[in-house]
Design a protein around this motif. Structure first.
Motif: not given
Ligand code: SF4
Ligand code: SF4
Length: 189
Positions: A113-118, A120-125, A127-144
């Motif tokens: 679900p965290l990955f899913n949120r990350a 969608l957040a990048t798509v919203r910002l 307009g399409r998925t943006y890999d680096i931003a998505m990975i960063a958001a996901y990593k911030m959520g997992t702290l791993k």
């Protein structure tokens, strides 16, 4: 395979909500299982897509929201393309995801679900998925921060991960879609 249905408090089960969200008529499914046989994750899932549909037809309730397929599904839409009855099976899985999040029943296992949120957040910002931003958001959520990074350099080298934000995305339209979805959710509450 025998399908066990727990008795639901809500005698109607989830089927109407799922049909409403997905716009799909589940009564036409005749269990040919073409969706499941083409699904890349069905062998790993305890409840493959055709079984989810059958359980919905049998008026299963909230226990469905605990099913692994909801978060294992990679949204490839093979199931929807293969269905001889034109059922958008992927939209059904999406509807179950929405309900799982609404009812706070989303499994945290694997942080899907965290990955899913990350995502969608990048798509919203952007307009399409943006890999680096998505990975960063996901990593911030997992702290791993170092987990699952072994293939990162090779993927970067092969241009599989974009460093720059997507060009040419229609950000205005994407934001309008997100706004509309938000409004329609608020109207239903
Ligand atoms: S392919 Fe369509 S009709 Fe066949 S089991 Fe899946 S949803 Fe039902
Ligand atoms: S969209 Fe999901 S459920 Fe359908 S075939 Fe792809 S992975 Fe399987």
């Amino acid at each position: 395979m025998a399908i066990t249905i727990k008795k639901s408090k809500d005698t109607e089960g989830l089927i109407h909500r799922v049909e409403e969200i997905s716009g799909v008529d589940l009564s036409v499914c005749y269990q040919c299982k073409k969706c499941t046989s083409g699904c890349p994750v069905s062998k790993l899932a305890k409840s493959p897509p055709s079984q989810m549909i059958r359980r919905l037809q049998l008026k299963a309730g909230d226990e469905l929201l605990d099913s692994d397929i909801i978060w294992m599904c990679v949204s490839c839409e093979t199931c929807s393309a293969r269905c001889p009855m034109g059922i958008d099976v992927a939209a059904v899985v999406d509807a179950l995801r929405t309900l799982a999040l609404e009812k706070k029943a989303a499994k945290q296992e694997g942080n899907v679900p965290l990955f899913n949120r990350a995502f969608l957040a990048t798509v919203r910002l952007f307009g399409r998925t943006y890999d680096i931003a998505m990975i960063a958001a996901y990593k911030m959520g997992t702290l791993k921060f170092m987990a699952d990074t072994e293939k990162f350099p090779a993927m970067l080298k092969k241009g599989k991960i974009a460093l720059l934000p997507p060009m040419g995305a229609d950000r205005k339209t994407t934001r309008r879609i997100f706004k509309k979805v938000k409004q329609s959710k608020a109207n239903k509450e």
